[in-house]
Design an enzyme around this catalytic site. Structure first.
Site, PDB file in Angstrom:
ATOM      1  CG  ASP A 135      44.179  50.015  33.204  1.00  0.00           C
ATOM      2  OD1 ASP A 135      45.002  49.098  33.333  1.00  0.00           O
ATOM      3  OD2 ASP A 135      44.496  51.136  32.788  1.00  0.00           O
ATOM      4  CG  ASP A 172      47.790  53.347  37.063  1.00  0.00           C
ATOM      5  OD1 ASP A 172      47.842  52.331  37.779  1.00  0.00           O
ATOM      6  OD2 ASP A 172      47.687  53.308  35.827  1.00  0.00           O
ATOM      7  NE  ARG A 222      50.697  45.981  36.240  1.00  0.00           N
ATOM      8  CZ  ARG A 222      50.247  46.490  35.093  1.00  0.00           C
ATOM      9  NH1 ARG A 222      49.378  47.483  35.130  1.00  0.00           N
ATOM     10  NH2 ARG A 222      50.662  46.017  33.943  1.00  0.00           N
TER      11      ARG A 222
END
Length: 432
Positions: A252, A256, A309
């Site tokens: 993943d 985050d 990202r």
């Protein structure tokens, strides 16, 4: 605990604290106070985590609350043993959270070959999410893995690597519902999801979706992540198999910052060899928790061979300055993702692009939101990133001016000096 007092403060008290912090003098030109890395605190004015009282982690820990750990079980036990007091956890050597392998997590009845046969698109199709006994067994297996590899870092804690080679492999660090946390000097190798889910409705050909980030900041405040190396390490995407013609994605993100997290500084880290790297805000629908929060500073980080990202932003006021980006053409999508209600300021960053990749790809518009991008350098030349994006994407132009000006900065380098400053100094094992 300190965070209970902080959260009890009203809006006026918080504003006053922010103004006081912004006016405070810089400490050591961006150098953490204290010579022992385990006792270091975030310098004044060093990004958003320095606001409203600053970030000290476990620096005030007494001798009984300083522990050195060498195994995954010791690490998790130490995290749970703080008793609400400031604590320091020193990681010595390499800790491997997933050393026993995936088989230990398998729930009764789970059979991957059966899973592949049951949900083969030639049998199942692409119109309906998968369901049935094998999907249920996969979900149960995934829950077993989550319980085994996740570790929760409580408030008033410093986690620090000992020496130059401290590492945690295959773990998902959870900084959740906490305040005042420091993580430094660790190589964090991304966990491999043993049980990715097949989603036939994801895109035209379906996709494998995985869980587990190397670290998550979830509904936590005053968090400083410094001099860590986030990497896929022994398991790059190129080593993963393909099923149904699609990459069997077992990664993943690397980091985050989500669900009401706020006042975070991410400095002098390396993010490398990964696809979906760093997400700030994980849903357009999370306004109830994220609006007015997700204030994050990113400075002097090295993003090397990451696909996208870096970061992608929703809602937050994010200050990204003096970061260095080394782009690999074969895996690159974009660097800065402009998402829902985001207010990104990207200044004095440096990009090294390979032939065939133009500066118009550095920004990616996901939603209508303005940003400030100034004095960024691409291959040594100052480049207007917004103009480059808009020239390449005339039908989806970006708007200028994020509407705020960062004040919580200490060391700010000329962008021409950023590569020579960041490359030799960022990452684990390089704390001065």
């Amino acid at each position: 605990m300190r965070h209970l007092t902080r959260h009890a403060a009203g809006p006026l008290a918080l504003c006053a604290a922010l103004l006081a912090t912004a006016a405070a003098p810089a400490s050591g030109h961006g150098t953490p106070s204290g010579h022992d890395p385990a006792r270091a605190t975030l310098p004044a004015r060093d990004g958003w985590a320095s606001a409203a009282g600053g970030t000290t982690g476990g620096a005030a820990a007494d001798r009984e609350h300083v522990r050195t750990v060498r195994t995954w079980d010791e690490f998790r036990a130490a995290l749970a043993a703080g008793g609400g007091e400031p604590q320091i956890i020193r990681v010595a050597g390499t800790i491997d959270a997933g050393a026993a392998g995936c088989a230990r997590y398998e729930a009764p009845g789970y059979d991957f070959d059966r899973y592949l046969a049951d949900y083969d698109p030639a049998v199942w199709g692409y119109d309906t999410p998968v369901s049935g006994p094998q999907e249920d067994a996969r979900a149960a297996s995934a829950a077993n893995q989550a319980a085994a590899i996740q570790a929760y870092v409580p408030s008033d804690t410093t986690v620090v690597g000992v020496g130059r080679n401290a590492a945690i492999r295959g773990a998902a660090l959870q900084i959740k519902d906490a305040d005042n946390v420091i993580v430094r000097n660790l190589t964090l190798e991304s966990p491999l999801d043993c049980f990715p889910q097949w989603d036939p409705t994801d895109g035209e050909r379906g996709a494998w979706n995985s869980e587990y980030d190397a670290a998550v900041v979830h509904n936590s405040t005053h968090v400083w992540l410094d001099h860590n190396t986030f990497t896929d390490g022994r398991h790059p995407d190129s080593s993963l198999p393909r099923h149904y013609g699609e990459l069997y994605q077992q990664h993943d993100g690397e980091l985050d910052v989500v669900r009401g997290a706020d006042l975070v500084t991410v400095s002098w880290n390396v993010f490398e060899d990964h696809a979906k790297t760093l997400m700030i805000g994980n849903s357009d629908a999370a306004g109830d928790t994220d609006r007015g929060r997700l204030r994050v500073t990113l400075h002097h980080n090295l993003f090397r061979n990451v696909g996208e990202r870096a970061p992608r932003v929703r809602f937050g006021q994010v200050d990204a300055y003096n970061n260095h980006y080394v782009i690999a053409e074969e895996s690159y999508a974009y660097s800065f993702g402009i998402g829902f209600e985001s207010r990104l300021v990207a200044e004095k960053n440096s990009f090294r692009l390979p032939p065939g990749v133009g500066p118009g790809r550095i920004l990616k518009k996901w939603s209508e939101a303005p940003l400030t991008a100034a004095r960024n350098h691409v291959n040594g030349a100052e480049t207007d990133l917004v103009a480059a994006h808009n020239a390449d994407n005339p039908d989806t132009p970006l708007r200028r001016d994020a509407g705020w000006t960062p004040t919580l900065r200490t060391r700010v380098d000329d962008p021409r000096a950023v590569p020579g400053t960041v490359v030799p100094r960022a990452g684990a094992g390089r704390i001065r």
